[in-house]
Design a protein around this motif. Structure first.
Motif, PDB file in Angstrom:
ATOM      1  N   ALA A 225       0.881  -1.209   0.001  1.00 30.82           N
ATOM      2  CA  ALA A 225       0.060   0.178   0.077  1.00 30.82           C
ATOM      3  C   ALA A 225       0.708   1.420   0.041  1.00 30.82           C
ATOM      4  CB  ALA A 225      -0.866   0.027   1.186  1.00 30.82           C
ATOM      5  N   LYS A 226       0.909   1.872  -0.947  1.00 27.67           N
ATOM      6  CA  LYS A 226       1.708   3.182  -1.123  1.00 27.67           C
ATOM      7  C   LYS A 226       0.919   4.338  -0.555  1.00 27.67           C
ATOM      8  CE  LYS A 226       4.318   4.032  -4.555  1.00 27.67           C
ATOM      9  NZ  LYS A 226       4.941   4.077  -6.011  1.00 27.67           N
ATOM     10  N   THR A 227      -0.460   4.313  -0.459  1.00 27.58           N
ATOM     11  CA  THR A 227      -1.319   5.214   0.154  1.00 27.58           C
ATOM     12  C   THR A 227      -2.141   4.490   1.006  1.00 27.58           C
ATOM     13  OG1 THR A 227      -3.063   5.575  -1.666  1.00 27.58           O
ATOM     14  CG2 THR A 227      -1.081   6.976  -1.787  1.00 27.58           C
ATOM     15  N   GLY A 228      -3.127   5.232   1.654  1.00 25.76           N
ATOM     16  CA  GLY A 228      -4.013   4.598   2.541  1.00 25.76           C
ATOM     17  C   GLY A 228      -4.890   3.669   1.605  1.00 25.76           C
ATOM     18  N   LEU A 229      -5.401   2.520   2.340  1.00 25.75           N
ATOM     19  CA  LEU A 229      -6.241   1.582   1.365  1.00 25.75           C
ATOM     20  C   LEU A 229      -7.653   1.224   2.084  1.00 25.75           C
ATOM     21  CD1 LEU A 229      -6.001  -0.525  -1.109  1.00 25.75           C
ATOM     22  CD2 LEU A 229      -5.051  -2.195   0.483  1.00 25.75           C
ATOM     23  N   MET A 230      -8.573   1.597   1.159  1.00 28.37           N
ATOM     24  CA  MET A 230      -9.902   1.474   1.928  1.00 28.37           C
ATOM     25  C   MET A 230     -10.676   0.433   1.189  1.00 28.37           C
ATOM     26  SD  MET A 230     -12.673   4.446   2.167  1.00 28.37           S
ATOM     27  CE  MET A 230     -11.411   5.794   2.230  1.00 28.37           C
ATOM     28  N   ILE A 231     -10.763  -0.773   1.760  1.00 28.45           N
ATOM     29  CA  ILE A 231     -11.268  -1.893   1.332  1.00 28.45           C
ATOM     30  C   ILE A 231     -12.435  -2.034   2.324  1.00 28.45           C
ATOM     31  CG2 ILE A 231     -11.471  -4.383   0.988  1.00 28.45           C
ATOM     32  CD1 ILE A 231      -9.645  -3.415  -1.044  1.00 28.45           C
ATOM     33  N   GLY A 232     -13.761  -1.942   1.881  1.00 24.53           N
ATOM     34  CA  GLY A 232     -15.139  -1.701   2.725  1.00 24.53           C
ATOM     35  C   GLY A 232     -15.387  -3.029   3.436  1.00 24.53           C
ATOM     36  N   GLY A 233     -15.929  -2.755   4.700  1.00 27.34           N
ATOM     37  CA  GLY A 233     -16.399  -4.051   5.479  1.00 27.34           C
ATOM     38  C   GLY A 233     -17.674  -3.587   6.083  1.00 27.34           C
ATOM     39  N   SER A 234     -17.990  -4.301   7.261  1.00 27.80           N
ATOM     40  CA  SER A 234     -19.451  -4.052   7.865  1.00 27.80           C
ATOM     41  C   SER A 234     -19.326  -3.070   8.983  1.00 27.80           C
ATOM     42  CB  SER A 234     -19.946  -5.313   8.127  1.00 27.80           C
ATOM     43  OG  SER A 234     -21.137  -4.977   9.258  1.00 27.80           O
ATOM     44  N   ASN A 235     -20.193  -2.088   8.901  1.00 27.78           N
ATOM     45  CA  ASN A 235     -20.330  -1.175   9.925  1.00 27.78           C
ATOM     46  C   ASN A 235     -21.162  -1.650  11.203  1.00 27.78           C
ATOM     47  OD1 ASN A 235     -18.769   0.521   8.341  1.00 27.78           O
ATOM     48  ND2 ASN A 235     -20.629   1.718   7.936  1.00 27.78           N
ATOM     49  N   THR A 236     -21.443  -2.661  11.213  1.00 26.28           N
ATOM     50  CA  THR A 236     -22.658  -3.283  12.231  1.00 26.28           C
ATOM     51  C   THR A 236     -22.018  -3.096  13.800  1.00 26.28           C
ATOM     52  OG1 THR A 236     -21.890  -5.545  12.001  1.00 26.28           O
ATOM     53  CG2 THR A 236     -23.724  -4.543  10.729  1.00 26.28           C
TER      54      THR A 236
ATOM     55  N   PRO B 223      -3.105   2.135   6.458  1.00 26.97           N
ATOM     56  CA  PRO B 223      -2.242   2.993   6.187  1.00 26.97           C
ATOM     57  C   PRO B 223      -1.245   2.604   5.369  1.00 26.97           C
ATOM     58  CG  PRO B 223      -1.527   1.879   8.428  1.00 26.97           C
ATOM     59  CD  PRO B 223      -2.947   1.443   7.985  1.00 26.97           C
ATOM     60  N   ALA B 224      -0.571   3.672   4.538  1.00 22.18           N
ATOM     61  CA  ALA B 224       0.672   3.597   3.771  1.00 22.18           C
ATOM     62  C   ALA B 224       1.756   2.561   4.409  1.00 22.18           C
ATOM     63  CB  ALA B 224       0.822   4.610   3.068  1.00 22.18           C
ATOM     64  N   GLY B 225       2.394   1.556   3.582  1.00 19.09           N
ATOM     65  CA  GLY B 225       3.446   1.070   4.242  1.00 19.09           C
ATOM     66  C   GLY B 225       2.793  -0.438   4.525  1.00 19.09           C
ATOM     67  N   ALA B 226       1.624  -0.670   4.601  1.00 14.90           N
ATOM     68  CA  ALA B 226       1.006  -2.221   4.830  1.00 14.90           C
ATOM     69  C   ALA B 226       1.418  -2.933   3.748  1.00 14.90           C
ATOM     70  CB  ALA B 226      -0.371  -1.828   5.174  1.00 14.90           C
ATOM     71  N   LYS B 227       1.640  -4.115   3.755  1.00 16.88           N
ATOM     72  CA  LYS B 227       2.081  -5.217   2.961  1.00 16.88           C
ATOM     73  C   LYS B 227       1.210  -6.423   3.056  1.00 16.88           C
ATOM     74  CE  LYS B 227       7.019  -4.058   3.089  1.00 16.88           C
ATOM     75  NZ  LYS B 227       8.468  -4.335   3.303  1.00 16.88           N
TER      76      LYS B 227
ATOM     77  N   ASP C 137      -3.752   2.362 -11.218  1.00 15.57           N
ATOM     78  CA  ASP C 137      -5.296   2.866 -11.266  1.00 15.57           C
ATOM     79  C   ASP C 137      -5.115   2.837  -9.511  1.00 15.57           C
ATOM     80  OD1 ASP C 137      -7.584   3.341 -12.812  1.00 15.57           O
ATOM     81  OD2 ASP C 137      -8.351   2.469 -10.894  1.00 15.57           O
ATOM     82  N   TYR C 138      -6.179   2.208  -8.847  1.00 14.39           N
ATOM     83  CA  TYR C 138      -6.285   2.154  -7.553  1.00 14.39           C
ATOM     84  C   TYR C 138      -7.061   0.764  -7.126  1.00 14.39           C
ATOM     85  CZ  TYR C 138     -10.977   4.066  -8.042  1.00 14.39           C
ATOM     86  OH  TYR C 138     -12.264   4.243  -8.489  1.00 14.39           O
TER      87      TYR C 138
ATOM     88  N   GLY D 170      -5.752   3.925  -2.180  1.00 14.24           N
ATOM     89  CA  GLY D 170      -5.735   2.844  -3.089  1.00 14.24           C
ATOM     90  C   GLY D 170      -4.711   2.729  -3.932  1.00 14.24           C
ATOM     91  N   GLN D 171      -3.513   3.480  -3.866  1.00 11.80           N
ATOM     92  CA  GLN D 171      -2.342   3.363  -4.757  1.00 11.80           C
ATOM     93  C   GLN D 171      -1.385   2.068  -4.191  1.00 11.80           C
ATOM     94  OE1 GLN D 171       0.228   6.444  -5.043  1.00 11.80           O
ATOM     95  NE2 GLN D 171       1.323   5.598  -6.809  1.00 11.80           N
ATOM     96  N   VAL D 172      -1.312   1.031  -4.964  1.00 15.63           N
ATOM     97  CA  VAL D 172      -0.435   0.010  -4.780  1.00 15.63           C
ATOM     98  C   VAL D 172       0.509  -0.264  -5.496  1.00 15.63           C
ATOM     99  CG1 VAL D 172      -2.640  -1.054  -3.545  1.00 15.63           C
ATOM    100  CG2 VAL D 172      -2.091  -1.420  -5.839  1.00 15.63           C
TER     101      VAL D 172
END
Length: 235
Positions: free
Chosen positions: A15-26, A151-155, A188-189, A199-201
């Motif tokens: 992850a070069k920038t923050g990554l937003m893979i949506g989950g549940s908000n319950t 966060p950015a830096g996650a692998k 892309d993202y 989403g930049q990877v």
């Protein structure tokens, strides 16, 4: 139909920038993020679903061929899924109901977090809270929203399997098409809010091995594919 071989691609997604893979908000309480990331229910660590990666690969590859088609009443018409011999349909499959459906030739496995110890000092467990402000264009009122991101830096792990059968058209191109799809994702993202910076990877392929049908019968060993066959920007 006979299985010729399996091509197994392994590596990492950075992850070069923050990554937003949506989950549940319950499970979020009052004051928590408006949108959360998907997590492993046992380890609570975020991960990249294989379906998210595969869907993005397919949509971008179809766009690159210019064959997305038109959408009417919730159905895409004249797109690659309407043609069972199209390259993206051969690779990703088709769910047609007229007897011409094709099973997917590519398997994208879930990508699990590889460096959790580096994400200990974050706002939330392994993630960050990002606040964005929406400005009402009529009243100029500010409406803040908070999102959870890795966060950015996650692998994350990358594991893709390509099944090659003897009756597949373009069977010699399936690996190249997979590389092209990964390059498109990289430029892309991945996930949500890509146009707003998320989403930049960077995708790094470490190893490719081939296992023929004879390998599974114990008559030949597996073989490694030379690293030179991998596009330079995926190494």
């Amino acid at each position: 139909m006979k299985l010729i071989k399996k091509i197994i691609i392994t590596g990492e997604i950075h992850a070069k920038t923050g990554l937003m893979i949506g989950g549940s908000n319950t499970a979020m309480g009052i004051g928590g993020p408006d949108k959360t990331v998907i997590r492993n229910p046992i380890t609570k660590q975020p991960y990249i679903p294989g379906s998210s990666l595969k869907g993005k690969m397919r949509s971008l590859l179809e766009l690159s061929f210019g064959n997305i088609g038109s959408k009417k009443m919730g159905k895409v018409e004249n797109g690659p899924s309407e043609d069972p011999t199209h390259k993206t349909t051969v690779l990703f499959g088709s769910a047609r109901t007229d007897g011409q459906q094709r099973p997917s030739r590519i398997i994208c496995r879930d990508g699990f977090l590889l460096n959790p110890n580096e994400l200990k000092n974050t706002d939330l467990p392994f993630t960050e809270a990002k606040t964005e402000v929406v400005i009402d264009r009529i009243t100029s009122a500010a409406m803040p929203r908070t999102f959870e991101r890795v966060p950015a830096g996650a692998k994350f792990s990358l594991n893709i399997v390509i099944n090659v059968f003897d009756d597949d058209p373009f069977r010699d191109e399936l690996q190249t098409l997979t590389f092209k799809a990964l390059q498109l994702v990289q430029d892309d993202y991945l996930g949500g809010s890509g146009s707003r910076g998320s989403g930049q990877v960077k995708i790094k392929i470490d190893r490719i091995i081939e296992r023929t049908s004879e390998f599974y019968h114990g008559t030949v060993p597996q073989s490694s594919i030379q690293i030179d066959s991998i596009p330079e920007d995926l190494r």
